[in-house]
Design an enzyme around this catalytic site. Structure first.
Site, mmCIF file in Angstrom:
data_model
loop_
_atom_site.group_PDB
_atom_site.id
_atom_site.type_symbol
_atom_site.label_atom_id
_atom_site.label_comp_id
_atom_site.label_asym_id
_atom_site.label_seq_id
_atom_site.Cartn_x
_atom_site.Cartn_y
_atom_site.Cartn_z
ATOM 1 N N SER A 12 3.115 14.204 -8.578
ATOM 2 C CA SER A 12 4.367 14.975 -8.523
ATOM 3 C C SER A 12 4.364 16.085 -9.583
ATOM 4 O O SER A 12 4.927 17.163 -9.348
ATOM 5 C CB SER A 12 5.587 14.064 -8.684
ATOM 6 O OG SER A 12 5.665 13.544 -9.986
ATOM 7 N N HIS A 108 3.452 12.963 -21.346
ATOM 8 C CA HIS A 108 3.685 11.523 -21.534
ATOM 9 C C HIS A 108 5.181 11.246 -21.390
ATOM 10 O O HIS A 108 6.003 11.974 -21.954
ATOM 11 C CB HIS A 108 3.185 11.088 -22.920
ATOM 12 C CG HIS A 108 3.372 9.630 -23.134
ATOM 13 N ND1 HIS A 108 2.512 8.689 -22.604
ATOM 14 C CD2 HIS A 108 4.360 8.935 -23.761
ATOM 15 C CE1 HIS A 108 2.950 7.481 -22.923
ATOM 16 N NE2 HIS A 108 4.070 7.609 -23.620
HETATM 17 C C1 GRF Z 1 3.977 10.882 -15.341
HETATM 18 O O1 GRF Z 1 5.082 10.076 -15.633
HETATM 19 C C2 GRF Z 1 3.259 11.307 -16.596
HETATM 20 O O2 GRF Z 1 4.116 11.438 -17.686
HETATM 21 C C3 GRF Z 1 2.309 10.165 -16.836
HETATM 22 O O3 GRF Z 1 1.888 9.783 -15.557
HETATM 23 C C4 GRF Z 1 2.903 10.103 -14.601
HETATM 24 C C5 GRF Z 1 2.245 10.909 -13.518
HETATM 25 O O4 GRF Z 1 3.116 11.137 -12.442
HETATM 26 N N1 GRF Z 1 1.240 10.570 -17.722
HETATM 27 P P1 GRF Z 1 2.662 12.062 -11.222
HETATM 28 O O5 GRF Z 1 1.328 11.532 -10.721
HETATM 29 O O6 GRF Z 1 2.537 13.464 -11.724
HETATM 30 O O7 GRF Z 1 3.736 11.920 -10.183
#
Ligand code: GRF
Length: 192
Positions: A12, A108
């Site tokens: 996402s 993060h």
């Molecule tokens: C996010 O919450 C990011 O902070 C963490 O992993 C998740 C990835 O989400 N490092 P997406 O794959 O971008 O939806």
């Protein structure tokens, strides 16, 4: 500036970054998506928007060093300027770090240094903090320890459960990550 997105899952944040740069008139190309996971949904998302995809895993190599070497070769062949980690669930090894000093960033889902690790949202929720948030930081050789570039707070109210908090955190991520990238890109453009 040529950007590579490394991701292991949903993607996402990748989608938010692509959307953002489609609307902005900046010389930025999301040149490729790399995933260490075969079935990562981020690969589907990338194909839909016409971004090149690459996939291999450490298991495809004799050891982790060779995996990193191949990844490094890919990034160099593709003339990548900035590596954007978006849910990439691996530690970046010394070869990649040395080749891209201060050019690998990560997002993060907590206000680092609080709640590092795999479950930043749940750990903050379970602890009972009233404010958590999102951090974008440079990668160093630790886990979620590199210099902080930007943070946004997200309030945890009495109405929140873990699911609603996750939604709020992801919404904050999708605002913050493209905005930080834009700043990095503009600084770079100024320097040239
Ligand atoms: C996010 O919450 C990011 O902070 C963490 O992993 C998740 C990835 O989400 N490092 P997406 O794959 O971008 O939806």
């Amino acid at each position: 500036m040529r950007i590579a997105v490394l991701a292991s899952g949903n993607g996402s944040n990748f989608a938010a970054i692509v959307d953002f740069f489609q609307k902005e008139k900046l010389s930025v190309e999301i040149a490729l998506v790399f995933s260490d996971k075969k079935n990562a949904f981020v690969l589907e998302r990338a194909k839909k928007v016409g971004v090149a995809t690459y996939q291999f895993s450490p298991q495809d190599f004799s050891d982790k060093k060779m995996y990193e070497k191949s990844l490094l070769e890919l990034l160099q062949q593709e003339k990548i300027d900035l590596v954007v980690l978006a849910g990439y669930m691996r530690i970046i090894g010394p070869q990649l770090l040395a080749a891209f000093p201060k050019k690998i960033i990560n997002i993060h889902p907590s206000l680092l240094p609080a709640f590092p690790g795999l479950h930043g949202i749940k750990d903050a929720y379970d602890y009972g903090v009233k404010v958590t948030g999102v951090t974008v930081h440079y990668i160093d050789d630790g886990v979620d320890t590199g210099p902080i570039i930007a943070q946004v707070p997200v309030l945890i109210t009495t109405d929140d459960d873990l699911t609603s908090l996750e939604t709020k955190i992801h919404q904050a991520e999708h605002q913050l990550y493209p905005a930080v990238l834009k700043e990095i890109v503009l600084e770079k453009q100024d320097r040239y």
